[in-house]
Design a protein around this motif. Structure first.
Motif, mmCIF file in Angstrom:
data_model
loop_
_atom_site.group_PDB
_atom_site.id
_atom_site.type_symbol
_atom_site.label_atom_id
_atom_site.label_comp_id
_atom_site.label_asym_id
_atom_site.label_seq_id
_atom_site.Cartn_x
_atom_site.Cartn_y
_atom_site.Cartn_z
ATOM 1 N N SER A 159 6.675 44.990 31.149
ATOM 2 C CA SER A 159 7.871 44.174 30.977
ATOM 3 C C SER A 159 7.471 42.708 30.966
ATOM 4 C CB SER A 159 8.875 44.435 32.101
ATOM 5 O OG SER A 159 10.037 43.637 31.907
ATOM 6 N N LEU A 160 7.727 42.045 29.836
ATOM 7 C CA LEU A 160 7.387 40.642 29.669
ATOM 8 C C LEU A 160 8.650 39.844 29.335
ATOM 9 C CD1 LEU A 160 4.166 41.058 27.480
ATOM 10 C CD2 LEU A 160 4.295 40.760 29.974
ATOM 11 N N THR A 161 8.626 38.577 29.651
ATOM 12 C CA THR A 161 9.795 37.726 29.422
ATOM 13 C C THR A 161 9.358 36.382 28.849
ATOM 14 O OG1 THR A 161 11.082 38.731 31.212
ATOM 15 C CG2 THR A 161 11.701 36.502 30.554
ATOM 16 N N LEU A 162 10.044 35.954 27.795
ATOM 17 C CA LEU A 162 9.840 34.594 27.293
ATOM 18 C C LEU A 162 10.307 33.620 28.370
ATOM 19 C CD1 LEU A 162 11.191 34.923 23.630
ATOM 20 C CD2 LEU A 162 8.825 35.071 24.415
ATOM 21 N N ARG A 163 9.503 32.629 28.679
ATOM 22 C CA ARG A 163 9.802 31.778 29.833
ATOM 23 C C ARG A 163 11.172 31.086 29.678
ATOM 24 N NH1 ARG A 163 5.087 27.274 28.458
ATOM 25 N NH2 ARG A 163 6.151 26.373 26.652
ATOM 26 N N PRO A 164 12.049 31.210 30.685
ATOM 27 C CA PRO A 164 13.336 30.529 30.644
ATOM 28 C C PRO A 164 13.295 29.145 31.265
ATOM 29 C CG PRO A 164 13.302 32.054 32.474
ATOM 30 C CD PRO A 164 11.969 32.192 31.773
ATOM 31 N N GLU A 165 12.212 28.827 31.956
ATOM 32 C CA GLU A 165 12.009 27.515 32.572
ATOM 33 C C GLU A 165 10.519 27.366 32.863
ATOM 34 O OE1 GLU A 165 11.651 27.023 36.485
ATOM 35 O OE2 GLU A 165 10.611 28.878 36.001
ATOM 36 N N GLY A 166 10.092 26.174 33.262
ATOM 37 C CA GLY A 166 8.663 25.914 33.351
ATOM 38 C C GLY A 166 8.047 26.001 34.732
ATOM 39 N N THR A 167 8.848 25.823 35.781
ATOM 40 C CA THR A 167 8.291 25.689 37.124
ATOM 41 C C THR A 167 7.593 26.958 37.603
ATOM 42 O OG1 THR A 167 9.972 24.051 37.698
ATOM 43 C CG2 THR A 167 8.827 25.126 39.520
ATOM 44 N N ALA A 168 8.206 28.119 37.383
ATOM 45 C CA ALA A 168 7.612 29.362 37.880
ATOM 46 C C ALA A 168 6.236 29.599 37.263
ATOM 47 C CB ALA A 168 8.542 30.543 37.588
ATOM 48 N N GLY A 169 6.092 29.312 35.964
ATOM 49 C CA GLY A 169 4.791 29.490 35.318
ATOM 50 C C GLY A 169 3.734 28.546 35.863
ATOM 51 N N VAL A 170 4.129 27.311 36.153
ATOM 52 C CA VAL A 170 3.181 26.354 36.734
ATOM 53 C C VAL A 170 2.766 26.814 38.125
ATOM 54 C CG1 VAL A 170 2.895 23.989 37.564
ATOM 55 C CG2 VAL A 170 4.011 24.409 35.364
ATOM 56 N N ALA A 171 3.730 27.283 38.922
ATOM 57 C CA ALA A 171 3.403 27.775 40.262
ATOM 58 C C ALA A 171 2.479 28.986 40.184
ATOM 59 C CB ALA A 171 4.681 28.134 41.009
ATOM 60 N N ARG A 172 2.740 29.888 39.236
ATOM 61 C CA ARG A 172 1.870 31.052 39.057
ATOM 62 C C ARG A 172 0.459 30.612 38.696
ATOM 63 N NH1 ARG A 172 -1.065 31.891 35.181
ATOM 64 N NH2 ARG A 172 0.608 31.434 33.697
#
Length: 427
Positions: free
Chosen positions: A76-89
């Protein structure tokens, strides 16, 4: 056969508009680089669990708006809805904390949410954001807000309003949540449908409701500032004082809560009345629990994001579009002349001149008309005679003055040409 159009909620950014985007990105890059922020680029899609855990399953973003799909490996993959979670990851994934000190990061890119498209809001949209990871200092909050303000002011925006609030720590919010639910429960049947659903799942989001009846009910609701602990209140007071010291006026808005679960303490929005209902152009706050929630160490953090579509709408209202200036427009006719024209164009481009080569192969008359419409400073003309003698006709389009010059001599007088073009543009 009907033509294929862009998907609903997406739009093409055409060349006449791109200049606004480039200006925003250039100004932001300059200001953030001088503040020791470094650019980070994260993937456009991530594992769905990243957003479920980081953004919050009870938020509208996760429950209603995400573009989620199964890949060929049944992941299950998701196109990013915002940027903060990806930066934290990424901060966790690459152990950036091991570098020591504070990580000051910024990003720009496309985000995706399934929403009803309207002016300034698309299903594919773009954000510019900053994230400061590793500092609990309240000065980090003030610095982030100050940088956002500086970017917007440098772009020429005025009449902006900074709304500021504190939502405290998890203990403060739990006490407030209980008080808010106790107040709203007797009014449940009078609330709008979304607010009724949020009453048990995410009651703080009811404060964002645009429904007039719900807003009337909220007029007498308790405010979160009354539930801050002494430590949380001191922190909020210090942030306000720092902003005052920086000359940044703010409006304390106790209804401001932000829509994502990871926020703590400081939250803020920068708004413009020129945008109508979609007034917010920048928003953010502190999120001290996100990195730990995603499996990393306890890491205090603060950040914000600007919606670029909304920002561009504002810029278009106050600044006319300015096409990229052309220094030289080259017209040519004849096989040998056209070959030399291409070589000359490349040489001028390498010397730093914006040079447009007419590729139409049409008669000189039509090429000259296009040269006039190009708003170039000068036109370079090569025909059979010029090709044989390795010369070029240099015509200054504003005055009509025209002289013949050897091609090699033209390339040797770069500094003189640059000064002449600068002077003519300045006039």
């Amino acid at each position: 056969m009907s033509s294929i159009q862009a998907s609903r909620g997406t739009r093409d950014i055409l060349p006449d508009e791109v200049g606004y985007w480039q200006r925003v990105e250039a100004i932001a890059r300059d200001i953030l680089t001088r503040a020791a922020y470094r650019e980070i680029r994260t993937p456009i899609f991530e594992q769905t669990t990243l957003f479920e855990r980081g953004v919050g399953e009870a938020t509208d973003v996760v429950s209603k708006e995400m573009y989620t799909f199964q890949d060929r490996g049944d992941r299950s993959l998701t196109l990013r809805p915002e940027g903060t979670a990806g930066v934290a990851r990424s901060y966790i994934d690459h152990n950036l904390s091991a570098q020591g000190g504070v990580q000051r990061l910024w990003y720009v890119g496309a985000m995706f949410r399934y929403e009803r498209p309207q002016a300034g809001r698309q299903r594919q949209f773009h954000q510019l954001g900053v994230e400061v990871l590793g500092s609990a200092d309240f000065r980090a909050d003030a610095e982030a807000i100050a940088l956002a303000t500086e970017i917007l002011q440098t772009l020429g925006l005025k009449d902006l309003r900074l709304d500021l609030n504190s939502i405290g720590d998890s203990s403060d919010r739990q006490k407030y949540r209980e008080a808010l639910v106790a107040y709203l429960t007797p009014f449940k049947e009078e609330l709008d449908a979304d607010s009724q659903d949020r009453l048990t799942r995410n009651p703080l989001r009811i404060l964002d409701s645009k429904d007039p009846r719900t807003q009337t009910i909220l007029d007498q609701a308790p405010g979160i500032l009354d539930y801050l602990s002494p430590d949380s209140q001191r922190r909020f007071d210090r942030v306000q004082q720092l902003l005052s010291d920086l000359g940044i006026a703010c409006n304390v808005n106790s209804r401001l809560v932000r829509g994502l679960d990871y926020y703590t303490h400081t939250v803020f929005e920068i708004q413009s009345d020129d945008l109508g209902a979609q007034a917010t152009v920048c928003a953010g706050g502190r999120y001290d629990g996100l990195v730990a929630e995603l499996g990393g160490a306890e890491t205090p953090a603060v950040g914000w994001a600007m919606g670029l579509e909304r920002l561009i709408l504002l810029l278009q209202q106050i600044q006319p579009a300015t096409p990229s200036p052309v220094d030289f427009y080259i017209v040519s006719r004849g096989e040998k002349a056209e070959s030399q024209a291409l070589t000359l164009a490349q040489s001028l481009r390498r010397s730093g001149f914006i040079t447009e080569l007419d590729l139409s192969g049409s008669a000189f008359g039509k090429q000259f008309k296009r040269a006039d419409r190009s708003d170039a400073v000068a036109c370079l003309i090569l025909g059979d005679t010029e090709a044989e003698t390795k010369t070029v006709q240099l015509k200054w389009l504003r005055s009509g003055e025209q002289t013949a010059i050897e091609q090699t001599a033209l390339l040797e007088m770069v500094d003189k040409l640059r000064q002449q073009i600068f002077r003519l543009r300045d006039d």
